[in-house]
Motif scaffolding. Structure first.
Motif, PDB file in Angstrom:
ATOM      1  N   GLY A 184       0.788  -1.217   0.000  1.00  0.00           N
ATOM      2  CA  GLY A 184       0.000   0.000   0.000  1.00  0.00           C
ATOM      3  C   GLY A 184       0.823   1.271   0.000  1.00  0.00           C
ATOM      4  O   GLY A 184       2.056   1.267  -0.059  1.00  0.00           O
ATOM      5  N   VAL A 185       0.125   2.378   0.100  1.00  0.00           N
ATOM      6  CA  VAL A 185       0.691   3.700  -0.143  1.00  0.00           C
ATOM      7  C   VAL A 185       1.768   4.094   0.858  1.00  0.00           C
ATOM      8  O   VAL A 185       2.671   4.877   0.525  1.00  0.00           O
ATOM      9  N   GLU A 186       1.717   3.602   2.088  1.00  0.00           N
ATOM     10  CA  GLU A 186       2.717   4.017   3.076  1.00  0.00           C
ATOM     11  C   GLU A 186       4.129   3.631   2.655  1.00  0.00           C
ATOM     12  O   GLU A 186       5.094   4.305   3.032  1.00  0.00           O
ATOM     13  N   LYS A 206      -6.613 -14.759   8.417  1.00  0.00           N
ATOM     14  CA  LYS A 206      -5.455 -15.019   7.556  1.00  0.00           C
ATOM     15  C   LYS A 206      -4.756 -13.719   7.136  1.00  0.00           C
ATOM     16  O   LYS A 206      -4.031 -13.686   6.160  1.00  0.00           O
ATOM     17  N   LEU A 207      -4.978 -12.661   7.907  1.00  0.00           N
ATOM     18  CA  LEU A 207      -4.448 -11.348   7.539  1.00  0.00           C
ATOM     19  C   LEU A 207      -3.397 -10.871   8.532  1.00  0.00           C
ATOM     20  O   LEU A 207      -3.620 -10.847   9.739  1.00  0.00           O
ATOM     21  N   ILE A 208      -2.241 -10.464   7.989  1.00  0.00           N
ATOM     22  CA  ILE A 208      -1.217  -9.746   8.744  1.00  0.00           C
ATOM     23  C   ILE A 208      -1.237  -8.320   8.204  1.00  0.00           C
ATOM     24  O   ILE A 208      -0.883  -8.080   7.051  1.00  0.00           O
ATOM     25  N   ASN A 209      -1.679  -7.385   9.024  1.00  0.00           N
ATOM     26  CA  ASN A 209      -1.881  -6.013   8.554  1.00  0.00           C
ATOM     27  C   ASN A 209      -0.903  -5.083   9.265  1.00  0.00           C
ATOM     28  O   ASN A 209      -1.056  -4.790  10.447  1.00  0.00           O
ATOM     29  N   ALA A 210       0.109  -4.619   8.525  1.00  0.00           N
ATOM     30  CA  ALA A 210       1.164  -3.781   9.112  1.00  0.00           C
ATOM     31  C   ALA A 210       1.090  -2.379   8.530  1.00  0.00           C
ATOM     32  O   ALA A 210       1.104  -2.193   7.314  1.00  0.00           O
ATOM     33  N   ASN A 211       1.013  -1.397   9.422  1.00  0.00           N
ATOM     34  CA  ASN A 211       1.033   0.008   9.010  1.00  0.00           C
ATOM     35  C   ASN A 211       2.233   0.719   9.614  1.00  0.00           C
ATOM     36  O   ASN A 211       3.087   0.076  10.222  1.00  0.00           O
ATOM     37  N   SER A 212       2.303   2.021   9.450  1.00  0.00           N
ATOM     38  CA  SER A 212       3.520   2.758   9.795  1.00  0.00           C
ATOM     39  C   SER A 212       3.954   2.583  11.237  1.00  0.00           C
ATOM     40  O   SER A 212       5.150   2.579  11.534  1.00  0.00           O
TER      41      SER A 212
END
Length: 542
Positions: free
Chosen positions: A216-218, A302-308
């Motif tokens: 994604g955009v980050e 089943k999701l690994i969601n990593a943000n800033s």
């Protein structure tokens, strides 16, 4: 003047130059004239736009390519006109420095009823406090340098807009230069949380059979696309991007399978992402457009969601965790999987399908975008593709872009009218790449006057005006007479503004002729009006 003193205006100019800003977008006004003089005297160039909203859109696109940008406007009538563009920049993590003039400190203390004022002297500052990560009014020349540094540091650290308001009588006041300049602080990291997040993510990914990365955009905004490249090389995983994250890496990458946006995606891309037994989501904003109107099927299990600054794995939250550190940790521990078992169909393979021009056939939406995908590759120079909010944004999901082509689309805030001034900003930011803008007729009518600024600055974008007689994406949502607009002879407008070339196109053969001329006329704006049926829209909108 002592060597350790500059005026407030001079110090601001030097700080902008120090972060590689050489162009400022804006519109003049009496409260900012003195500051404008100082900025121009310090070798900053003003890109004067037709109005403040367009200045904001242009600066937004410029920052997406350049890393940071600035816009300068006058008080209230300028600043409040700019608000919509700044809100969009905030939503989409665009680092933008807003600089506003203001009535003098003496006038404010006397509470005079002045032109451009409304409510009270705090109105504009309070508005911008809501849509920036830092907003300040300079009230003392003695403190000005420190205030300017702190605000700029916040912009660079958080990759979002900031606001600086300078009363007219402080611009030329001397201000002490601080011994050290505030720099963006390193992000806070809980080392234990980081280690546990990496450990849990590695276990899930190593045990999976069909992992996929959704980028994604980050990754773009924080300048860490190189870490994605390293992770791909280490693991062999396929990857897709969200629409807002499109062109993070070259879409010719052998592991790139396409852009994912739920039901708006191509069938293979949607199937490959949604049947994965582990989705590693890196730096993506889970917005409605990115998720195809929330048609995306990405179960938390089943999701690994990593943000800033955080990681969520199933129902486990890890915070504060640095995204770059998390990605580096995964690259160090994950094993490479056999690509033959990962069901990778590279998106670049779609370009091998031949395109046969049917010269007398009326042009359709689908055929137009198929041809444009190939046209981008035919250009002798690299390009920047700008997609307007609406059908053009959805239609460009499936474009496959080369390593030297950037993509700009407001895929979260989706403000109609963004693309013409964004084309200006992109062309200023990256003159070696030719801007290619795809704009609907309804959106064009909102901000078309920036064609004049494009011509004034001798820029050479190619603009495709999609004339389908109104707001096609709104028609797809809900039909009504409010979706109709006054028909214009769009291709005649550039000639009114100045040196340019334009035409209108109805058939595939006419499009071929127009594309050849656009490639030939590299020294000017090329404007091609594309006539489509009223209800002819992209597959995703249908």
């Amino acid at each position: 003047m002592a060597q350790n003193l500059l005026t407030v205006g001079e110090y601001l100019a030097q700080r902008l130059q120090a972060i590689n800003i050489s162009n400022i977008f804006g519109v003049v006004g009496d409260y900012v004239l003195g500051l404008m003089d100082v900025l121009l005297a310090n070798e900053l160039k003003l890109i004067a736009t037709c109005n403040e909203l367009n200045a904001g859109y242009a600066a937004d696109a410029h920052a997406r390519l350049h890393g940071v940008s600035a816009v300068c406007i006058t008080y209230n009538v300028g600043g409040l006109s700019l608000v919509n563009a700044v809100a969009g920049a905030y939503a989409e993590l665009v680092p933008l420095i807003v600089i506003s003039g203001a009535p003098s400190t003496v006038q404010q203390r006397q509470n005079l009823l002045l032109h451009h004022t409304a409510v009270d002297y705090n109105l504009q500052l309070e508005v911008f406090e809501k849509i920036t990560v830092a907003a300040t009014r300079i009230t003392s020349a003695h403190q000005a340098a420190r205030q300017i540094d702190q605000v700029i540091a916040a912009c660079l650290r958080q990759r979002r807009p900031v606001y600086i308001e300078i009363p007219s009588d402080l611009v030329n006041q001397p201000c002490p230069i601080p011994a050290t300049v505030d720099s963006p602080p390193n992000p806070m990291i809980d080392r234990q949380a980081l280690a546990e997040a990496i450990e849990e993510a590695v276990e899930l990914l190593e045990n999976s059979q069909r992992p996929v990365i959704l980028a994604g955009v980050e990754l773009h905004r924080y300048g860490i696309a190189n870490l994605l490249k390293c992770l791909l090389e280490q693991t062999g995983y396929p990857f897709a991007t969200t629409l807002l994250g499109k062109s993070i890496l070259s879409e010719m990458h052998p592991q790139f399978i396409g852009s994912y946006a739920g039901a708006l995606s191509q069938d293979y891309v949607r199937q490959r992402v949604e049947t994965s037994d582990c989705v590693l989501c890196l730096g993506a904003l889970m917005s409605d457009i990115n998720l195809g109107g929330y048609t995306a099927q990405l179960p938390e299990v089943k999701l690994i969601n990593a943000n800033s600054d955080k990681v969520k794995i199933k129902h486990h939250f890890y915070h504060p965790v640095s995204l770059p550190a998390f990605m580096a940790g995964l690259s160090n521990k994950l094993q490479r999987k056999n690509p033959e078992l990962l069901d990778i169909k590279p998106a670049k393979d779609s370009l091998s399908v031949s395109f046969e021009v049917k010269s007398t056939e009326k042009l359709t939406n689908a055929r137009f975008y198929q041809r444009i995908n190939r046209f981008i590759w035919e250009l002798e120079t690299a390009s920047v593709v700008i997609a307007e909010t609406g059908d053009a944004l959805i239609a460009t999901i499936d474009l496959v872009l080369s390593s030297d082509t950037e993509y700009i689309g407001q895929a979260l805030y989706t403000s109609i009218g963004y693309a013409v001034p964004a084309c200006l900003g992109a062309a200023i930011a990256s003159p070696s790449r030719r801007a290619i803008a795809l704009i609907g007729d309804g959106a064009f009518q909102m901000t078309c006057q920036e064609l004049s600024t494009i011509i004034r600055n001798e820029l050479n974008p190619i603009i495709f005006l999609i004339n389908n007689d109104g707001y096609s994406i709104e028609r797809a949502i809900h039909e009504g007479s409010y979706n109709d607009i006054q028909p214009w002879k769009y291709h005649q407008l550039p000639g009114i503004f100045g040196y340019s070339w334009s035409c209108d196109v109805h058939t595939e053969g006419e499009l071929e002729e127009a594309l050849d001329k656009a490639k030939f006329y590299q020294d000017r704006l090329c404007f091609i009006e594309i006539h489509l049926d009223k209800y002819d829209c992209s597959r995703g909108v249908k």
